[in-house]
Design a protein around this motif. Structure first.
Motif, mmCIF file in Angstrom:
data_model
loop_
_atom_site.group_PDB
_atom_site.id
_atom_site.type_symbol
_atom_site.label_atom_id
_atom_site.label_comp_id
_atom_site.label_asym_id
_atom_site.label_seq_id
_atom_site.Cartn_x
_atom_site.Cartn_y
_atom_site.Cartn_z
ATOM 1 N N TYR A 31 -3.801 -4.122 4.560
ATOM 2 C CA TYR A 31 -2.370 -4.449 4.576
ATOM 3 C C TYR A 31 -2.023 -5.177 5.882
ATOM 4 O O TYR A 31 -1.352 -6.203 5.883
ATOM 5 C CB TYR A 31 -1.536 -3.174 4.425
ATOM 6 C CG TYR A 31 -0.045 -3.423 4.514
ATOM 7 C CD1 TYR A 31 0.690 -3.753 3.384
ATOM 8 C CD2 TYR A 31 0.626 -3.329 5.733
ATOM 9 C CE1 TYR A 31 2.066 -3.989 3.467
ATOM 10 C CE2 TYR A 31 1.985 -3.572 5.821
ATOM 11 C CZ TYR A 31 2.706 -3.902 4.690
ATOM 12 O OH TYR A 31 4.046 -4.142 4.777
ATOM 13 N N ALA B 273 -0.661 -8.985 6.741
ATOM 14 C CA ALA B 273 0.503 -9.230 7.606
ATOM 15 C C ALA B 273 0.153 -10.195 8.745
ATOM 16 O O ALA B 273 0.990 -10.998 9.153
ATOM 17 C CB ALA B 273 1.028 -7.918 8.177
ATOM 18 N N THR C 237 -0.027 -15.638 0.245
ATOM 19 C CA THR C 237 0.654 -14.813 1.243
ATOM 20 C C THR C 237 1.393 -15.595 2.315
ATOM 21 O O THR C 237 2.087 -14.994 3.132
ATOM 22 C CB THR C 237 -0.363 -13.891 1.949
ATOM 23 O OG1 THR C 237 -1.308 -14.710 2.647
ATOM 24 C CG2 THR C 237 -1.082 -12.999 0.967
ATOM 25 N N SER D 173 5.083 -14.766 2.948
ATOM 26 C CA SER D 173 5.420 -13.349 2.780
ATOM 27 C C SER D 173 5.652 -12.671 4.123
ATOM 28 O O SER D 173 5.009 -12.983 5.119
ATOM 29 C CB SER D 173 4.292 -12.613 2.046
ATOM 30 O OG SER D 173 4.107 -13.156 0.768
ATOM 31 N N TYR E 19 5.576 -8.843 5.607
ATOM 32 C CA TYR E 19 5.115 -7.480 5.310
ATOM 33 C C TYR E 19 5.972 -6.516 6.125
ATOM 34 O O TYR E 19 5.869 -6.470 7.342
ATOM 35 C CB TYR E 19 3.629 -7.365 5.637
ATOM 36 C CG TYR E 19 2.828 -8.224 4.682
ATOM 37 C CD1 TYR E 19 2.218 -7.653 3.582
ATOM 38 C CD2 TYR E 19 2.754 -9.603 4.829
ATOM 39 C CE1 TYR E 19 1.527 -8.435 2.666
ATOM 40 C CE2 TYR E 19 2.067 -10.398 3.924
ATOM 41 C CZ TYR E 19 1.455 -9.804 2.845
ATOM 42 O OH TYR E 19 0.794 -10.581 1.941
ATOM 43 N N ALA F 22 3.394 -1.156 -1.015
ATOM 44 C CA ALA F 22 3.452 -2.225 -0.026
ATOM 45 C C ALA F 22 4.832 -2.867 -0.117
ATOM 46 O O ALA F 22 5.224 -3.330 -1.190
ATOM 47 C CB ALA F 22 2.366 -3.258 -0.303
ATOM 48 N N ILE G 15 7.116 -5.807 0.714
ATOM 49 C CA ILE G 15 6.922 -7.215 1.042
ATOM 50 C C ILE G 15 8.138 -8.024 0.601
ATOM 51 O O ILE G 15 8.656 -7.829 -0.500
ATOM 52 C CB ILE G 15 5.657 -7.766 0.344
ATOM 53 C CG1 ILE G 15 4.433 -6.913 0.695
ATOM 54 C CG2 ILE G 15 5.427 -9.234 0.711
ATOM 55 C CD1 ILE G 15 3.211 -7.208 -0.138
ATOM 56 N N SER H 222 7.906 -6.117 -3.424
ATOM 57 C CA SER H 222 7.162 -4.887 -3.169
ATOM 58 C C SER H 222 6.501 -4.383 -4.443
ATOM 59 O O SER H 222 6.953 -4.658 -5.553
ATOM 60 C CB SER H 222 8.102 -3.816 -2.630
ATOM 61 O OG SER H 222 8.707 -4.244 -1.428
#
Length: 142
Positions: free
Chosen positions: A42, A46, A79, A82, A84, A106, A108, A116
């Motif tokens: 995770y 990020a 990603t 995104s 996080y 998660a 997001i 999420s």
């Protein structure tokens, strides 16, 4: 390697600084449990550390790709925009010797939209290291 300052709170929501949490795994120390691996993955998302995501994906996973350059490009595209914003671990039972499971949410945001999800993930050891295999995803209650 990472866009996360060492003294910043770790994105995995462990309550520790990044340098005392997921950074050690990003630097090469094997994650000792499926939960630690999931948290470090995770955090890698990020941080934009796709090399770590690729290195910790089991070769039997449907997500594993042989062409590393194309795979990294694919991951970055998924990603790139995104944010996080949090991680909640719901369950992480003690793994057996070569397989384990973790259920987490998660949190997001992507382009101001909440994307999420909750996932029940499976992990297996490969070359004595925990690796992500797959997971069943559902939308969390909001």
């Amino acid at each position: 390697m990472s866009s996360i300052p060492p003294n910043a709170p770790c994105p995995c929501d462990s309550g520790k600084k990044y340098k005392k949490c997921c950074r050690v795994y990003h630097m090469g120390v094997p994650a000792p449990t499926p939960e630690k691996l999931m948290r470090s993955r995770y955090t890698a998302y990020a941080a934009g550390n796709m090399t770590y995501i690729m290195a910790t994906t089991h070769p039997e996973s449907e997500w594993h790709r042989e062409n590393a350059a194309q795979w990294e490009k694919e991951l970055t595209g998924l990603t790139g925009s995104s944010e996080y914003v949090g991680l909640v671990v719901h369950s992480a039972p003690e793994p057996n010797s070569d397989s384990g499971e973790v259920t987490f949410t998660a949190k997001i945001m992507q382009n101001s939209e909440d994307i999420s999800f909750t996932e029940h993930s499976r992990f297996k050891k490969h070359d004595e290291r925990w690796k992500y295999v797959d997971g069943n995803i559902s939308q969390p209650e909001k």
